[in-house]
Design a protein around this motif. Sequence first.
Motif, mmCIF file in Angstrom:
data_model
loop_
_atom_site.group_PDB
_atom_site.id
_atom_site.type_symbol
_atom_site.label_atom_id
_atom_site.label_comp_id
_atom_site.label_asym_id
_atom_site.label_seq_id
_atom_site.Cartn_x
_atom_site.Cartn_y
_atom_site.Cartn_z
ATOM 1 N N VAL A 197 0.728 -1.199 -0.248
ATOM 2 C CA VAL A 197 0.142 -0.130 0.153
ATOM 3 C C VAL A 197 0.844 1.247 0.012
ATOM 4 N N VAL A 198 0.636 2.212 -0.955
ATOM 5 C CA VAL A 198 1.035 3.506 -0.860
ATOM 6 C C VAL A 198 0.021 4.649 -0.973
ATOM 7 N N ALA A 199 -0.219 5.480 -0.116
ATOM 8 C CA ALA A 199 -1.342 6.454 -0.282
ATOM 9 C C ALA A 199 -0.884 7.822 0.124
ATOM 10 N N ASP A 200 -1.591 8.680 -0.284
ATOM 11 C CA ASP A 200 -1.429 10.122 -0.132
ATOM 12 C C ASP A 200 -2.606 11.002 0.438
ATOM 13 N N VAL A 201 -2.730 11.328 1.612
ATOM 14 C CA VAL A 201 -3.816 12.149 2.167
ATOM 15 C C VAL A 201 -3.815 13.459 1.876
ATOM 16 N N CYS A 202 -4.841 14.185 1.164
ATOM 17 C CA CYS A 202 -4.895 15.570 0.696
ATOM 18 C C CYS A 202 -4.422 16.319 1.841
ATOM 19 N N ASP A 203 -3.627 17.257 1.677
ATOM 20 C CA ASP A 203 -3.237 18.234 2.592
ATOM 21 C C ASP A 203 -1.963 17.701 3.258
ATOM 22 N N LYS A 204 -1.606 18.680 4.107
ATOM 23 C CA LYS A 204 -0.488 18.086 5.151
ATOM 24 C C LYS A 204 -0.468 18.676 6.495
ATOM 25 N N GLY A 205 0.235 18.256 7.522
ATOM 26 C CA GLY A 205 0.404 18.569 8.801
ATOM 27 C C GLY A 205 -0.506 17.639 9.509
ATOM 28 N N VAL A 206 -1.032 18.012 10.664
ATOM 29 C CA VAL A 206 -1.502 17.258 11.786
ATOM 30 C C VAL A 206 -3.001 16.788 11.383
ATOM 31 N N GLY A 207 -3.834 17.494 10.740
ATOM 32 C CA GLY A 207 -5.099 16.875 10.000
ATOM 33 C C GLY A 207 -5.020 15.733 9.012
ATOM 34 N N ALA A 208 -4.003 16.005 8.199
ATOM 35 C CA ALA A 208 -3.602 15.041 7.236
ATOM 36 C C ALA A 208 -3.006 13.746 7.988
ATOM 37 N N ALA A 209 -2.266 13.967 8.966
ATOM 38 C CA ALA A 209 -1.659 12.723 9.681
ATOM 39 C C ALA A 209 -2.595 11.699 10.235
ATOM 40 N N LEU A 210 -3.648 12.598 11.015
ATOM 41 C CA LEU A 210 -4.704 12.064 11.893
ATOM 42 C C LEU A 210 -5.503 11.122 10.815
ATOM 43 N N PHE A 211 -5.871 11.627 9.728
ATOM 44 C CA PHE A 211 -6.602 10.702 8.844
ATOM 45 C C PHE A 211 -5.895 9.449 8.168
ATOM 46 N N MET A 212 -4.482 9.917 7.878
ATOM 47 C CA MET A 212 -3.512 8.882 7.408
ATOM 48 C C MET A 212 -3.486 7.736 8.644
ATOM 49 N N ALA A 213 -3.711 7.923 9.833
ATOM 50 C CA ALA A 213 -3.729 6.929 10.815
ATOM 51 C C ALA A 213 -4.906 6.152 10.761
ATOM 52 N N LEU A 214 -6.090 6.867 10.222
ATOM 53 C CA LEU A 214 -7.336 6.184 10.450
ATOM 54 C C LEU A 214 -7.512 5.523 9.129
ATOM 55 N N ILE A 215 -7.017 5.996 8.015
ATOM 56 C CA ILE A 215 -7.334 5.148 6.718
ATOM 57 C C ILE A 215 -6.409 3.924 6.767
ATOM 58 N N ARG A 216 -5.246 4.224 7.304
ATOM 59 C CA ARG A 216 -4.304 2.964 7.192
ATOM 60 C C ARG A 216 -4.936 1.945 8.284
ATOM 61 N N SER A 217 -5.429 2.205 9.341
ATOM 62 C CA SER A 217 -5.779 1.356 10.412
ATOM 63 C C SER A 217 -7.227 0.513 9.694
ATOM 64 N N LEU A 218 -7.890 1.320 8.951
ATOM 65 C CA LEU A 218 -9.067 0.835 8.104
ATOM 66 C C LEU A 218 -8.513 -0.270 7.239
ATOM 67 N N LEU A 219 -7.951 0.164 6.496
ATOM 68 C CA LEU A 219 -7.564 -0.721 5.144
ATOM 69 C C LEU A 219 -6.886 -2.105 5.930
ATOM 70 N N ARG A 220 -5.669 -1.929 6.674
ATOM 71 C CA ARG A 220 -5.230 -3.036 7.083
ATOM 72 C C ARG A 220 -6.001 -4.046 8.014
ATOM 73 N N HIS A 221 -7.054 -3.333 8.761
ATOM 74 C CA HIS A 221 -7.828 -4.361 9.573
ATOM 75 C C HIS A 221 -8.815 -4.892 8.830
ATOM 76 N N THR A 222 -9.386 -4.476 7.807
ATOM 77 C CA THR A 222 -10.368 -4.957 6.997
ATOM 78 C C THR A 222 -9.577 -6.099 5.965
ATOM 79 N N ALA A 223 -8.516 -5.675 5.406
ATOM 80 C CA ALA A 223 -7.863 -6.620 4.301
ATOM 81 C C ALA A 223 -7.510 -7.950 5.317
ATOM 82 N N GLU A 224 -6.926 -7.868 6.427
ATOM 83 C CA GLU A 224 -6.307 -9.094 7.472
ATOM 84 C C GLU A 224 -7.448 -9.717 7.819
ATOM 85 N N TYR A 225 -8.714 -8.975 8.251
ATOM 86 C CA TYR A 225 -10.010 -9.712 8.848
ATOM 87 C C TYR A 225 -10.501 -10.529 7.622
ATOM 88 N N SER A 226 -10.617 -9.824 6.389
ATOM 89 C CA SER A 226 -11.278 -10.202 5.286
ATOM 90 C C SER A 226 -10.449 -11.716 4.923
#
Length: 419
Positions: A197-226
């Motif tokens: 996986v390689v991804a780029d959340v729009c924008d930069k800084g703290v807000g983008a980093a929070l969404f990065m953590a959220l999206i990464r967790s959703l992707l990995r958890h769903t893929a591993e669980y499925s």
Amino acid sequence: MSDVTALLVHQERNPPPALLTALAREGVAVEVCTPDDALGSGGEEQPAPAAEVLLAPAVMPPRTVRAVSRRMSETGRTPIVVVYTERDFAAIDQHIKLGHDYLVPPFLPTLVRARLRSCYERAKLSRTMEEVEAQAELLSYERELRIGREIQEGFLPEGLPALDGWDLDVRFSPARNVAGDFYDVFEMVNRRRLALVVADVCDKGVGAALFMALIRSLLRHTAEYSGLQSLMTTHQPMPSADPGDGRPGGAHMIPVVGATPLMNAVVGTNGYLTRNHSGQGYFATMFFSVLDPATGNLVYINGGHNPPLLVPREGGEPHPLEPTGPAVGVIPDCAFSLGYARVRPGDTLFVYTDGVPEARNAQGEFFGDDRVLALLREPVSSGRALLARMEAALREHSGSAEQHDDITMLAVNRTVAPV
């Protein structure tokens, strides 16, 4: 007090002579003006007056005094406010409640000096306290950013899997303390497949980093669980004119293990973001692929991301893996298609974010897609060598210029077995 300057406001430009005399004896440099002049509303374009002390008549409304003070602050320093009067003592009361100091007759030099010195020292102490508070706030902010960086680093893989016959390498360079880019590499489907996986959340800084953590967790958890819940084999058309060629061509049916968890992860993450976070306006472009290390077969979803480039072992023109759907988190209930490719022995898959072609030099010139392609046309011995080449070219291009965007590069090279 010869180092003090004062702006003395009076409606008729004729303030109390005794006050002017006392200020002159104390060496205070005084500029006299009307309220209109001080506010810059006298009919001509006037610069904001600069002085350390604002002397205003007590009859001037506090709102006007504040307006003059704000305008004087445009020069870089908020002035000390002192009101004066000769006879209208009741008007002083409203200013005292606002923290303004005052001067009243007799305007003797020693009394004026003592009053101004007291005001000056209090203001100096207040500014010192403000600077201390600002420094403490900055240190606290820097500490929070450092903690955020450490937490974000915890979401990135500690290392890349070591697979026989494969050479994986990555470069991750945030533009700020925290990043909106992210990458992930993990095994799934009972370690039979490798997720990339390689991804780029729009924008930069703290807000983008929070969404990065959220999206990464959703992707990995769903893929591993499925992947654990369903090891079912899905049959999809694999575009290939030849089993050993990853280029588009004819179609035949082959089993694709990992397509189901891949699709579930991307569709599920898109649904969650559009249902719950559309108001924040964040979304991510991403390339999420599932690799079969035994065969080199690759099934992927490219959600609006820069097309990764499949570099042939012999060099020449790289093959782009074009988008198969929109960016994730933008369109509710949108359709994502699966793409297919094959990494042959000696081939290298290069996945990157837009911080690579958009890297700038001191003149503002972009690195550009053409430079990326030119560097990839030359044969490479390994993924590590390819990233080293790309990194050196970016460094040479950018020089001392500030990095404007996060840079992430992932290289997946299928090694050639020794003869």
